[in-house]
Design a protein around this motif. Sequence first.
Motif, PDB file in Angstrom:
ATOM      1  N   ASN A 188       0.853  -1.195   0.000  1.00 12.92           N
ATOM      2  CA  ASN A 188       0.000   0.000   0.000  1.00 12.92           C
ATOM      3  C   ASN A 188       0.888   1.244   0.000  1.00 12.92           C
ATOM      4  O   ASN A 188       1.699   1.437   0.912  1.00 12.92           O
ATOM      5  CB  ASN A 188      -0.891  -0.060   1.249  1.00 12.92           C
ATOM      6  N   LYS A 189       0.744   2.064  -1.030  1.00 14.80           N
ATOM      7  CA  LYS A 189       1.639   3.230  -1.179  1.00 14.80           C
ATOM      8  C   LYS A 189       1.485   4.230  -0.033  1.00 14.80           C
ATOM      9  O   LYS A 189       2.358   5.048   0.223  1.00 14.80           O
ATOM     10  CB  LYS A 189       1.365   3.920  -2.512  1.00 14.80           C
ATOM     11  N   ASN A 190       0.362   4.150   0.675  1.00 14.95           N
ATOM     12  CA  ASN A 190       0.145   5.090   1.785  1.00 14.95           C
ATOM     13  C   ASN A 190       0.611   4.537   3.133  1.00 14.95           C
ATOM     14  O   ASN A 190       0.327   5.127   4.169  1.00 14.95           O
ATOM     15  CB  ASN A 190      -1.352   5.437   1.890  1.00 14.95           C
ATOM     16  N   ALA A 191       1.298   3.410   3.092  1.00 11.43           N
ATOM     17  CA  ALA A 191       1.611   2.747   4.370  1.00 11.43           C
ATOM     18  C   ALA A 191       3.035   3.009   4.840  1.00 11.43           C
ATOM     19  O   ALA A 191       3.526   2.310   5.710  1.00 11.43           O
ATOM     20  CB  ALA A 191       1.383   1.245   4.241  1.00 11.43           C
ATOM     21  N   HIS A 192       3.694   4.025   4.278  1.00  5.37           N
ATOM     22  CA  HIS A 192       5.131   4.143   4.547  1.00  5.37           C
ATOM     23  C   HIS A 192       5.535   5.360   5.367  1.00  5.37           C
ATOM     24  O   HIS A 192       6.722   5.621   5.555  1.00  5.37           O
ATOM     25  CB  HIS A 192       5.898   4.056   3.224  1.00  5.37           C
ATOM     26  N   GLY A 193       4.548   6.067   5.854  1.00  2.00           N
ATOM     27  CA  GLY A 193       4.859   7.243   6.679  1.00  2.00           C
ATOM     28  C   GLY A 193       4.948   6.867   8.149  1.00  2.00           C
ATOM     29  O   GLY A 193       4.894   5.687   8.519  1.00  2.00           O
TER      30      GLY A 193
ATOM     31  N   THR B   2       3.671   6.412  11.956  1.00  3.93           N
ATOM     32  CA  THR B   2       2.372   5.988  12.510  1.00  3.93           C
ATOM     33  C   THR B   2       2.217   6.602  13.909  1.00  3.93           C
ATOM     34  O   THR B   2       3.183   7.152  14.463  1.00  3.93           O
ATOM     35  CB  THR B   2       2.284   4.449  12.616  1.00  3.93           C
TER      36      THR B   2
ATOM     37  N   THR C 148      -1.241   2.430  16.585  1.00  2.00           N
ATOM     38  CA  THR C 148      -2.470   3.007  16.029  1.00  2.00           C
ATOM     39  C   THR C 148      -3.659   2.627  16.916  1.00  2.00           C
ATOM     40  O   THR C 148      -3.594   1.628  17.653  1.00  2.00           O
ATOM     41  CB  THR C 148      -2.721   2.423  14.631  1.00  2.00           C
TER      42      THR C 148
END
Length: 396
Positions: A65-70, A72, A77
Amino acid sequence: MLKNELLIEPAQRIASFKPYFFASLAKTIGELKEKGVDVIRIDMGSPDLPPEDFIIDKLAQAAKNKNAHGYTANGGTPAFRQAIAAYYKKRFDVTLDPATETLGLIGSKEGLFHLTQVLINPGDLVIVPDPGYPVYSASTKIAGGEIYTLPLRAENNFLPDFSEIPQPVAQKAKLLWINYPNNPTGATADLAFFESVVEFAQNNQILIAHDAPYVDICYDGYIAPSILQVAGAEKVCIEFNSLSKTYNMAGWRIGMAVGNKEVIKLIHTYKSQLDSSHFGPILEAGITAMEGDQTWLAKRNQVYETRRDIVVKGLLAAGFQLDIPPAAIYVWAKLPPSYSDSFSFCADLLNETGVSTTPGDVYGTMGKGYIRISLGTDTSRIEEAMERLLGWINNK
Ligand SMILES: Cc1ncc(COP(=O)(O)O)c(C=O)c1O
């Protein structure tokens, strides 16, 4: 410190520390391997088996998932913290508020260390079991605290005897560590014992830190309890737990603290100054591990149980004394009567047979004369290690 360059004195808080035992051991083992020695490591408590495929698949899928690399959320979470609460409900019937009574950790080891830093001022007193996981005392020394050592004796099933603690010590101490199922002894505690610990904490205004990473590795039908099952425990206890051993995820660095709200908040505040939390896909896979199928754990524990039986048989044949551990991934054994020094025993065994075990003294002075064997190594290699050890002892 650096020859011909800067002369920088290390800070006092670290100056007296030697490298962590396993770091020095890894160096020795590296040198032996370079010489061609076939080393069998039954020293470190790192599970050799992987997590089940569905957990690894979740990590791989989430990483795409391209949005999973920032970054957390620090401390896990909300979804991960909810999964912790759901696991505690299902496994122990303990109800936790995910937002205030749970905290995600980058492995539980950091949490043990942080707990001491947020509670202990120089001169404050901490009660530490001996033998015990070295972080309890190391973190106290770094905080400038004082240690009162509580012996765990074989004749008391490696449980502490609180009546041994002098009243002034009990009144002064701020923190008491316990750890069941226990590293290094493999001993276990029942709910009645935990009730007595909670009562001791209430009577003396001490925070109990229960370190419980082995709670899901049990044998012979034994099921380990959580201290939070005791009524009122959440007011005086914090419990550390981990996915490292339960789900074979030691290298992933994912664990948790649960219990007393104020203490969870302090650790969270402290931790958020130091780290930027987990890789998101690891948290997602951690949720999958806790919420998914748990039946594979019984099969995995069966593998450890077989290894335990091999080690117990080998050690008894070699003249060691031991109690058969009902849980955790260690066998703790007293050297045969003709030996007394565990450091030299382990060093000679390693140099002469290539079998690497851990000297009991690493866990405190009560560990003198003991060795610890870890079950986190392939079964056939454990068998071979026991053959080498037996042959070596018999030829002495
Ligand atoms: C008693 C005990 N506590 C805590 C830990 C730390 O585990 P982790 O940081 O992998 O969660 C270990 C690891 O071996 C342990 O034996």
